[in-house]
Every structure is written in C-alpha cells, then in structure tokens.
Design a protein around this motif. Structure first.
Motif, PDB file in Angstrom:
ATOM      1  N   ASN A 151       1.127   9.178  -8.395  1.00  0.00           N
ATOM      2  CA  ASN A 151      -0.129   8.467  -8.525  1.00  0.00           C
ATOM      3  C   ASN A 151      -0.650   7.830  -9.956  1.00  0.00           C
ATOM      4  OD1 ASN A 151      -3.155   7.194  -7.987  1.00  0.00           O
ATOM      5  ND2 ASN A 151      -3.448   9.216  -7.442  1.00  0.00           N
ATOM      6  N   LYS A 161      -2.162   3.923 -12.574  1.00  0.00           N
ATOM      7  CA  LYS A 161      -2.945   3.739 -12.747  1.00  0.00           C
ATOM      8  C   LYS A 161      -3.070   2.174 -11.916  1.00  0.00           C
ATOM      9  CE  LYS A 161      -5.606   1.957 -17.065  1.00  0.00           C
ATOM     10  NZ  LYS A 161      -5.513   1.469 -18.164  1.00  0.00           N
ATOM     11  N   ASN A 162      -4.222   1.726 -11.601  1.00  0.00           N
ATOM     12  CA  ASN A 162      -4.790   0.627 -10.225  1.00  0.00           C
ATOM     13  C   ASN A 162      -3.367  -0.208  -9.645  1.00  0.00           C
ATOM     14  OD1 ASN A 162      -6.191  -0.873 -12.401  1.00  0.00           O
ATOM     15  ND2 ASN A 162      -4.096  -1.518 -13.739  1.00  0.00           N
ATOM     16  N   ALA A 163      -3.053   1.604  -9.188  1.00  0.00           N
ATOM     17  CA  ALA A 163      -2.271   1.445  -7.514  1.00  0.00           C
ATOM     18  C   ALA A 163      -3.121   1.934  -6.379  1.00  0.00           C
ATOM     19  CB  ALA A 163      -0.890   2.858  -7.737  1.00  0.00           C
ATOM     20  N   GLN A 164      -2.973   1.490  -5.395  1.00  0.00           N
ATOM     21  CA  GLN A 164      -3.797   2.106  -4.234  1.00  0.00           C
ATOM     22  C   GLN A 164      -3.061   2.477  -2.865  1.00  0.00           C
ATOM     23  OE1 GLN A 164      -5.407  -1.899  -4.271  1.00  0.00           O
ATOM     24  NE2 GLN A 164      -7.608  -1.499  -4.792  1.00  0.00           N
ATOM     25  N   ASN A 213       1.096  -1.455  -0.261  1.00  0.00           N
ATOM     26  CA  ASN A 213       0.047  -0.246   0.178  1.00  0.00           C
ATOM     27  C   ASN A 213       0.971   1.870   0.131  1.00  0.00           C
ATOM     28  OD1 ASN A 213      -1.982  -1.236  -0.051  1.00  0.00           O
ATOM     29  ND2 ASN A 213      -2.600  -1.365   2.203  1.00  0.00           N
ATOM     30  N   ASP A 227      -3.133   6.352 -18.122  1.00  0.00           N
ATOM     31  CA  ASP A 227      -1.850   5.430 -18.737  1.00  0.00           C
ATOM     32  C   ASP A 227      -0.939   6.460 -18.449  1.00  0.00           C
ATOM     33  OD1 ASP A 227      -3.360   3.299 -19.399  1.00  0.00           O
ATOM     34  OD2 ASP A 227      -3.488   3.857 -21.614  1.00  0.00           O
ATOM     35  N   LYS A 284      -7.993   8.161  -7.172  1.00  0.00           N
ATOM     36  CA  LYS A 284      -7.671   6.943  -8.127  1.00  0.00           C
ATOM     37  C   LYS A 284      -7.069   7.900 -10.007  1.00  0.00           C
ATOM     38  CE  LYS A 284     -10.271   3.320  -5.781  1.00  0.00           C
ATOM     39  NZ  LYS A 284      -9.642   2.542  -4.803  1.00  0.00           N
ATOM     40  N   ASN A 285      -6.704   7.114 -10.355  1.00  0.00           N
ATOM     41  CA  ASN A 285      -5.959   7.705 -11.017  1.00  0.00           C
ATOM     42  C   ASN A 285      -6.198   6.386 -12.559  1.00  0.00           C
ATOM     43  OD1 ASN A 285      -4.369   8.259 -13.977  1.00  0.00           O
ATOM     44  ND2 ASN A 285      -2.391   8.614 -13.102  1.00  0.00           N
ATOM     45  N   TYR A 286      -7.218   6.464 -13.738  1.00  0.00           N
ATOM     46  CA  TYR A 286      -7.728   5.595 -14.922  1.00  0.00           C
ATOM     47  C   TYR A 286      -7.184   6.148 -15.707  1.00  0.00           C
ATOM     48  CZ  TYR A 286     -11.651   4.595 -11.132  1.00  0.00           C
ATOM     49  OH  TYR A 286     -12.253   4.812  -9.951  1.00  0.00           O
ATOM     50  N   ASP A 320       2.284   1.889  -2.715  1.00  0.00           N
ATOM     51  CA  ASP A 320       3.053   2.532  -3.931  1.00  0.00           C
ATOM     52  C   ASP A 320       3.354   3.739  -4.258  1.00  0.00           C
ATOM     53  OD1 ASP A 320       3.545  -0.404  -4.864  1.00  0.00           O
ATOM     54  OD2 ASP A 320       0.774  -0.400  -5.491  1.00  0.00           O
ATOM     55  N   GLN A 347      -4.675   7.101  -1.119  1.00  0.00           N
ATOM     56  CA  GLN A 347      -6.124   6.982  -1.111  1.00  0.00           C
ATOM     57  C   GLN A 347      -7.016   6.525  -0.475  1.00  0.00           C
ATOM     58  OE1 GLN A 347      -6.475   4.839  -4.207  1.00  0.00           O
ATOM     59  NE2 GLN A 347      -5.262   5.730  -6.100  1.00  0.00           N
TER      60      GLN A 347
END
Length: 267
Positions: A108, A110-113, A62, A199, A195-197, A64, A117
C-alpha cells in the motif's frame, strides 16, 4: 474485552470469545524480524512479475500494489507455512483440517487506489455460524492511521447486509498493529484497506484458509508439481492442498486408500 494479545499468550479459549464478539483478533510478536525482512525483500520483485501479467492482460487498473498467489518454491512461502502460525486457532475455528485458499500481499503506497480499499468481505456468501473461511493478515510494517491501517467493522461478521460507506467509515475500527503481528478475522467481517498518506510503503500478507473441500483460488499442488508434494512434511502437504486434490482420470481415481488424491478427514 481486549482483542490484542502477545502471540505467546495465544490459546483457543480466549480466541473463541474474542472472534465470536469482535470478529477479529490481533497477535503481536508472532513473526521474527528475520522472517519479516525476508518476506519484505521478496515482495517488490514478485509484484513486478505479476504486474506485467496484469498489464498484458488488460486488468491492471485498480490493482496497484496487489500481489496474488505467492506460493512458489523459491519464495518465503514454505518457510512461513511450516511455522504453523495460529494453527490451533484455525483448526478450532474451522472445526478440523484446513487448506490454504490463497496467499497474496498488498504493498500500500501513497496515492494508490487499489480495489482492496473498497468495503468488502472475503467470502462472497454469508455463512453465519457455519465457518468455511478464516482470514489472516501478516503485518510487515507497523500499521498506523497515517499509512493506511485496515478498517475492520467490529461485529459485522454476524450480519449479512453490507453497511453503507458512511456508517462503515464512521464506525469501523483500525487494525493498528506492530510489524511482526498477525491479525485473524472471520471471513464474514466487512473491512477495507486504508489510504496511505506517508512516503513509505505499508505492506502485509493476506491469506485465506478454508475447509479442505472448498476450491482453492489456484491449484497449488498442480502449480508446485505432484512429485514435489512427496518431499513435503505432513503439515505442508495438508495446508497446501495435496490431501484434497481432485482426480483427473480413472487411473488417478482408482487407487488404494493411502494413495488417493482426496484423503480422509478433509470434511
């Protein structure tokens, strides 16, 4: 009331009204493209160094894209701090001298958590009208809804209770800002990274400034070296914490006023 201004329009009167009502304010065109690019170029190598340590110590989950304590001689740090961004506003908010509590960054992707957040505030104890800490975000890529612009619950700096998730995300504003902007916010304000959607990375510096008597997250003067502090100008000595050190032995304690590690006017 508007809470977005050009940096050239910055003044403490407007800042005071906006930060009191909203809890946050945006200043556009605060950093040059040259400095933004220099900072961005340094982040990935700095992240790799930190991530290896996180992994080695078993705490990488967590985290990232999170970078902590970018106070290094070789980085952009001194150049950035020397430019005194929002200096008058920070002094006004904290009612006197201040020091850097922490300087980090978030990449930040894509797909990172990462933990940022989660809904949180950056000071653990609600301080109400007594201001101990102010936060600064330096926007290094345009912040958009799609790439994870930070959620800020406007007005929540006035209340102690943490909002539940549904209320927070239903009512929070998004920190939509252009690259090179600065966002200042009361450390009591509840917020969360989005959240980053996309690329592409969404990058930002995250800084906390506090009253000088509050402990720094890392001892920056000791990290850089006490002798190094003698080479710095008065502003850098103050903000990095050289005027608010703690003696470690009697010899350091028993010094003339001008040589004391904890100087006057550090209330």
């Amino acid at each position: 009331m508007n809470n977005k201004f050009d940096y050239s329009e910055a003044n403490t009167k407007i800042f005071d009204k906006v930060i009191s009502e909203y809890g946050w304010i945006t200043y556009e065109n605060a950093l040059s493209d040259e400095l933004v690019n220099e900072i961005n170029d340094s982040l990935l190598p700095a992240y790799e160094v930190r991530h290896k340590i996180q992994e080695a110590n078993g705490i990488a989950k967590n985290m990232d894209g999170t970078l902590h304590h970018l106070v290094e001689k070789q980085l952009f740090t001194l150049k950035f701090l020397e430019q005194k961004h929002a200096h008058e506003q920070i002094i006004h908010f904290l009612k006197g001298n201040y020091i850097l509590n922490s300087l980090g960054a978030v990449i930040n992707v894509k797909n990172a958590q990462p933990y940022v957040q989660n809904i949180h505030r950056d000071i653990r104890t609600f301080t109400g009208s007594f201001k101990l800490m102010i936060q600064m975000m330096v926007i290094l890529d345009d912040f958009t809804v799609d790439n994870g612009a930070t959620y800020l619950l406007t007005g929540s700096h006035q209340y102690d209770k943490k909002p539940d998730d549904q209320y927070f995300f239903d009512n929070a504003d998004r920190a939509l800002a252009r690259k090179g902007s600065i966002i200042l916010f009361d450390a009591n304000l509840w917020h969360a990274a989005g959240k980053n959607y996309t690329d592409k990375p969404r990058r930002a510096l995250t800084l906390a400034y506090t009253k000088p008597f509050m402990k720094q997250q890392m001892d920056y003067p000791r990290l850089l070296g006490y002798d190094f502090g003698q080479e710095l100008n008065d502003h850098l000595k103050q903000v990095i914490g050289y005027n608010a050190r703690i003696p470690a032995n009697l010899n350091e304690y028993y010094q003339p006023v001008e040589k004391r590690m904890y100087q006057r006017n550090q209330e």
